[in-house]
Design a protein around this motif. Sequence first.
Motif, mmCIF file in Angstrom:
data_model
loop_
_atom_site.group_PDB
_atom_site.id
_atom_site.type_symbol
_atom_site.label_atom_id
_atom_site.label_comp_id
_atom_site.label_asym_id
_atom_site.label_seq_id
_atom_site.Cartn_x
_atom_site.Cartn_y
_atom_site.Cartn_z
ATOM 1 N N GLN A 178 0.835 -1.199 0.000
ATOM 2 C CA GLN A 178 0.000 0.000 0.000
ATOM 3 C C GLN A 178 0.873 1.254 0.000
ATOM 4 O O GLN A 178 1.978 1.238 0.538
ATOM 5 N N VAL A 179 0.357 2.292 -0.614
ATOM 6 C CA VAL A 179 1.067 3.561 -0.691
ATOM 7 C C VAL A 179 0.301 4.597 0.121
ATOM 8 O O VAL A 179 -0.920 4.709 0.001
ATOM 9 N N GLU A 180 1.003 5.325 0.970
ATOM 10 C CA GLU A 180 0.396 6.405 1.728
ATOM 11 C C GLU A 180 0.687 7.734 1.022
ATOM 12 O O GLU A 180 1.823 7.977 0.594
ATOM 13 N N LEU A 181 -0.328 8.562 0.934
ATOM 14 C CA LEU A 181 -0.205 9.831 0.227
ATOM 15 C C LEU A 181 -0.600 10.977 1.156
ATOM 16 O O LEU A 181 -1.654 10.910 1.787
ATOM 17 N N VAL A 182 0.223 12.001 1.209
ATOM 18 C CA VAL A 182 -0.068 13.158 2.053
ATOM 19 C C VAL A 182 0.054 14.420 1.220
ATOM 20 O O VAL A 182 1.141 14.721 0.692
ATOM 21 N N GLU A 183 -1.048 15.140 1.119
ATOM 22 C CA GLU A 183 -1.065 16.375 0.336
ATOM 23 C C GLU A 183 -0.736 17.584 1.214
ATOM 24 O O GLU A 183 -0.975 17.581 2.422
ATOM 25 N N SER A 184 -0.237 18.618 0.567
ATOM 26 C CA SER A 184 0.002 19.895 1.230
ATOM 27 C C SER A 184 -0.061 21.005 0.196
ATOM 28 O O SER A 184 -0.032 20.740 -1.010
ATOM 29 N N GLY A 185 -0.139 22.248 0.686
ATOM 30 C CA GLY A 185 -0.068 23.388 -0.220
ATOM 31 C C GLY A 185 -1.388 24.059 -0.540
ATOM 32 O O GLY A 185 -1.413 25.063 -1.244
ATOM 33 N N GLY A 186 -2.483 23.519 -0.025
ATOM 34 C CA GLY A 186 -3.761 24.177 -0.271
ATOM 35 C C GLY A 186 -3.879 25.472 0.492
ATOM 36 O O GLY A 186 -3.032 25.816 1.318
ATOM 37 N N GLY A 187 -4.934 26.224 0.218
ATOM 38 C CA GLY A 187 -5.131 27.480 0.924
ATOM 39 C C GLY A 187 -6.131 28.356 0.212
ATOM 40 O O GLY A 187 -6.877 27.907 -0.674
ATOM 41 N N ILE A 197 4.328 2.207 -7.734
ATOM 42 C CA ILE A 197 3.588 3.305 -8.392
ATOM 43 C C ILE A 197 3.901 3.340 -9.885
ATOM 44 O O ILE A 197 5.065 3.410 -10.283
ATOM 45 N N TYR A 198 2.853 3.325 -10.697
ATOM 46 C CA TYR A 198 3.021 3.540 -12.131
ATOM 47 C C TYR A 198 2.756 5.003 -12.472
ATOM 48 O O TYR A 198 3.427 5.587 -13.314
ATOM 49 N N ALA A 199 1.768 5.585 -11.788
ATOM 50 C CA ALA A 199 1.414 6.976 -12.074
ATOM 51 C C ALA A 199 0.787 7.615 -10.843
ATOM 52 O O ALA A 199 0.280 6.920 -9.955
ATOM 53 N N MET A 200 0.856 8.926 -10.804
ATOM 54 C CA MET A 200 0.188 9.694 -9.757
ATOM 55 C C MET A 200 -0.612 10.804 -10.395
ATOM 56 O O MET A 200 -0.374 11.179 -11.543
ATOM 57 N N GLY A 201 -1.559 11.334 -9.641
ATOM 58 C CA GLY A 201 -2.384 12.382 -10.208
ATOM 59 C C GLY A 201 -3.201 13.088 -9.162
ATOM 60 O O GLY A 201 -2.948 12.943 -7.961
ATOM 61 N N TRP A 202 -4.171 13.844 -9.655
ATOM 62 C CA TRP A 202 -5.018 14.662 -8.780
ATOM 63 C C TRP A 202 -6.478 14.608 -9.228
ATOM 64 O O TRP A 202 -6.770 14.658 -10.429
ATOM 65 N N PHE A 203 -7.340 14.523 -8.249
ATOM 66 C CA PHE A 203 -8.771 14.696 -8.439
ATOM 67 C C PHE A 203 -9.200 15.851 -7.531
ATOM 68 O O PHE A 203 -8.471 16.243 -6.626
ATOM 69 N N ARG A 204 -10.395 16.348 -7.757
ATOM 70 C CA ARG A 204 -10.948 17.364 -6.859
ATOM 71 C C ARG A 204 -12.431 17.146 -6.691
ATOM 72 O O ARG A 204 -13.092 16.549 -7.537
ATOM 73 N N CYS A 213 -4.776 13.699 -3.880
ATOM 74 C CA CYS A 213 -3.684 13.047 -4.590
ATOM 75 C C CYS A 213 -4.024 11.566 -4.742
ATOM 76 O O CYS A 213 -4.592 10.957 -3.822
ATOM 77 N N VAL A 214 -3.672 10.997 -5.899
ATOM 78 C CA VAL A 214 -3.955 9.585 -6.156
ATOM 79 C C VAL A 214 -2.728 8.908 -6.738
ATOM 80 O O VAL A 214 -1.875 9.558 -7.338
ATOM 81 N N TYR A 220 -7.531 4.171 -9.723
ATOM 82 C CA TYR A 220 -6.503 4.531 -8.757
ATOM 83 C C TYR A 220 -6.631 3.693 -7.482
ATOM 84 O O TYR A 220 -7.714 3.476 -6.965
ATOM 85 N N ASP A 221 -5.468 3.243 -7.012
ATOM 86 C CA ASP A 221 -5.444 2.327 -5.873
ATOM 87 C C ASP A 221 -5.366 3.040 -4.531
ATOM 88 O O ASP A 221 -5.845 2.517 -3.525
ATOM 89 N N ASP A 222 -4.719 4.189 -4.534
ATOM 90 C CA ASP A 222 -4.458 4.858 -3.265
ATOM 91 C C ASP A 222 -4.869 6.328 -3.349
ATOM 92 O O ASP A 222 -4.650 6.976 -4.381
ATOM 93 N N TRP A 223 -5.394 6.827 -2.266
ATOM 94 C CA TRP A 223 -5.890 8.202 -2.187
ATOM 95 C C TRP A 223 -5.381 8.873 -0.910
ATOM 96 O O TRP A 223 -5.320 8.250 0.145
#
Length: 127
Positions: A1-10, A31-38, A96-97, A114-117
């Motif tokens: 499993q991959v843990e993802l931590v986002e930052s930088g919002g505001g 990880i093959y790829a990473m990305g963003w959803f909203r 982040c995904v 996507y496997d991880d969020w």
Amino acid sequence: QVELVESGGGLVQSGGSLRLSCDASGRTSSIYAMGWFRQAPGKEREFVAALSWTGGCTYYADSVKGRFSVSRDGARDTARLQMNSLRPEATARYFCVATRWALHSIAVVTTDHYDDWGQGTQVTVRA
């Protein structure tokens, strides 16, 4: 499993910029790829951008093309989303995904690919 931590919002004014970061840990070799959803209040989660981790292939939602840029921070397990010319409609929680599967134009926009969020980071654009 991959843990993802986002930052930088505001909070930012319309027309401004923000840069989001996503630090990955755990089984990052998978990880093959990473990305963003909203996701905005009362709306479904929507695809924003994605990046293949080694080949550098990128995908963007039509609504952000030319204004947002997704990248990897060198050889680090960190994805970034540079958001320029922000509009009030960009107000949402950004997630982040990561995926172990190859990207292609049909699957890349679906949440099931996507496997991880991550937990998400809030972006608010004031008019």
